[in-house]
Write a protein that holds these residues in place. Structure first.
Motif, PDB file in Angstrom:
ATOM      1  N   ASP A 151     -13.368  19.276  -8.481  1.00 25.10           N
ATOM      2  CA  ASP A 151     -13.731  18.134  -8.090  1.00 25.10           C
ATOM      3  C   ASP A 151     -13.714  16.957  -9.147  1.00 25.10           C
ATOM      4  N   TYR A 312     -12.110  21.163  -2.459  1.00 27.96           N
ATOM      5  CA  TYR A 312     -12.525  20.240  -3.566  1.00 27.96           C
ATOM      6  C   TYR A 312     -12.547  18.841  -3.322  1.00 27.96           C
ATOM      7  N   LYS A 313     -13.064  18.004  -3.607  1.00 27.97           N
ATOM      8  CA  LYS A 313     -12.962  16.636  -3.352  1.00 27.97           C
ATOM      9  C   LYS A 313     -12.778  15.766  -4.520  1.00 27.97           C
ATOM     10  N   THR A 314     -12.205  14.345  -4.102  1.00 29.36           N
ATOM     11  CA  THR A 314     -12.244  13.333  -5.093  1.00 29.36           C
ATOM     12  C   THR A 314     -12.942  12.069  -4.721  1.00 29.36           C
ATOM     13  N   LEU A 315     -13.992  11.770  -5.456  1.00 32.69           N
ATOM     14  CA  LEU A 315     -14.888  10.572  -4.890  1.00 32.69           C
ATOM     15  C   LEU A 315     -14.293   9.357  -5.632  1.00 32.69           C
ATOM     16  N   ASP A 347     -18.788   7.601   2.056  1.00 33.95           N
ATOM     17  CA  ASP A 347     -20.309   8.320   1.991  1.00 33.95           C
ATOM     18  C   ASP A 347     -21.292   7.401   2.087  1.00 33.95           C
ATOM     19  N   VAL A 353     -13.956   8.876   0.294  1.00 38.71           N
ATOM     20  CA  VAL A 353     -14.128  10.539  -0.115  1.00 38.71           C
ATOM     21  C   VAL A 353     -12.720  11.028   0.344  1.00 38.71           C
ATOM     22  N   SER A 355     -10.895  14.410   0.431  1.00 41.19           N
ATOM     23  CA  SER A 355     -10.757  15.799   0.586  1.00 41.19           C
ATOM     24  C   SER A 355      -9.389  16.460   0.329  1.00 41.19           C
ATOM     25  N   ARG A 356      -9.570  17.567  -0.791  1.00 42.05           N
ATOM     26  CA  ARG A 356      -8.142  17.673  -1.237  1.00 42.05           C
ATOM     27  C   ARG A 356      -8.063  19.461  -1.075  1.00 42.05           C
TER      28      ARG A 356
END
Length: 358
Positions: A151, A312-315, A347, A353, A355-356
């Motif tokens: 993340d 996993y995510k990238t914000l 969000d 957001v 998502s990966r």
């Protein structure tokens, strides 16, 4: 010695509810408050060793930092430690610029932390690679490494760079310089990329002799680079700096050369650290939502500990321009949104957001 049974009896709940409340499990805020008050009343101190044996967790989070002389990082740390303390977590801090790397590696390999937050990192970082190899929960804050499965929390640096370019262009500047940071840092790369792309689109490409790449995000680098650029008669009228410390150096270089700011030269930084508002600098800068980013990173790590198999995510949070006396002009025009192969969902705070994959 008081026990959890004593706490449960005084609070009027079961021992299982006491256990959930004290380990940050799911209980109502009212029940948690009642249990914490009961624990304080009877003097109950949880046996962390026993809890670790039962849950496999030590309730300790590692935080790896670098360059604590840059005020941006203490601001992140303040928000991180405050959030984690409220969540009942202890924090172990390592400075990767010194022997902290070895200590971090030892803690990761020994399993004496539940997860790691990196506030500044490059792909080759030894602690980062060790944490990923052990499948430890990992969150990056203020950095993105596209190839990593973890993340990541950042501000949208490329859009920030475009915003500064639009600001200069909207106010008639065409002689523009860029003092970038280390190319190993995603923040520096993305800010420079967004800035250069927007200028190129407007037909005002960056000149090679006015585009610098530093090895540090420091005042010394900003002073030296700006002094070089400003030494010739043909000089820029506006400089974008990859962070506020570089911008402070550029302002001091202008003062040393008797170049008036903002009458003869505009200077814009990035981060909006508290010092930027001091009268000595009065720096126009891109404001990053530092506290929001830190809290989002801490929350993401605690969620990852609870659910290690989640995607996993990238914000990517928005930044905005803060105008002060190092420039003097109208607000910037809106930049185009970042190009991406997927449409970001938002969000509740409006941050995109991405998502990966899991």
């Amino acid at each position: 010695m008081a026990t959890s049974r004593d706490v449960a009896r005084l609070a009027g709940v079961s021992q299982a509810t006491v256990s959930r409340a004290l380990s940050n499990g799911k209980v109502s805020a009212v029940t948690r408050k009642k249990i914490l008050e009961a624990a304080a009343s009877v003097g109950y101190v949880p046996n962390l060793g026993a809890r670790a044996m039962k849950t496999g967790r030590v309730e300790t989070i590692g935080v790896v930092v670098a360059d604590l002389t840059n005020p941006f990082y203490p601001e992140i740390l303040d928000a991180l430690t405050e959030y984690l303390d409220r969540a009942g977590q202890k924090v172990t801090l390592w400075n990767s610029d010194g022997p902290g790397n070895d200590a971090a590696l030892e803690a990761i390999n020994a399993g004496s932390i539940d997860g790691v937050i990196f506030t500044t990192v490059v792909e080759a970082s030894a602690p980062l690679r060790a944490a990923l190899a052990k499948h430890s929960p990992v969150v990056l804050i203020n950095r993105v490494v596209e190839t990593l499965r973890c993340d990541q929390v950042v501000s949208d640096n490329a859009v920030g760079g475009r915003t500064v370019a639009d600001y200069f262009l909207a106010n008639g500047h065409t002689k523009i310089a860029m003092l970038g940071g280390p190319s190993s840092a995603s923040t520096a790369r993305d800010r420079t990329r967004g800035f250069a792309e927007r200028l190129s689109e407007a037909g005002v490409p960056l000149r090679a002799d006015w585009t610098m790449e530093g090895t540090t995000f420091s005042h010394d680098y900003g002073y030296a680079a700006a002094s070089e650029i400003l030494a010739s008669e043909d000089r820029p009228t506006a400089i974008f700096c990859s962070n506020d410390l570089i911008a402070f150096g550029a302002l001091d270089a202008a003062r040393s050369a008797n170049i008036a700011v903002p009458e003869e030269l505009w200077v814009v930084g990035y981060d909006d650290i508290a010092m930027g508002a001091w009268p000595a600098f009065d720096l126009t800068t891109m404001h990053q939502p530092t506290r929001t980013m830190a809290e989002a990173g801490a929350e993401a790590l605690l969620e990852r500990i609870e659910n290690p198999n989640a995607p996993y995510k990238t914000l990517a949070f928005r930044s905005h321009l803060v105008q002060r006396r190092s420039t003097a002009a109208t607000p910037p025009t809106a930049s185009a949104p970042p190009r991406t192969d997927e449409t970001p969902r938002r969000d509740e705070d409006g941050a995109p957001v991405f998502s990966r994959g899991g």
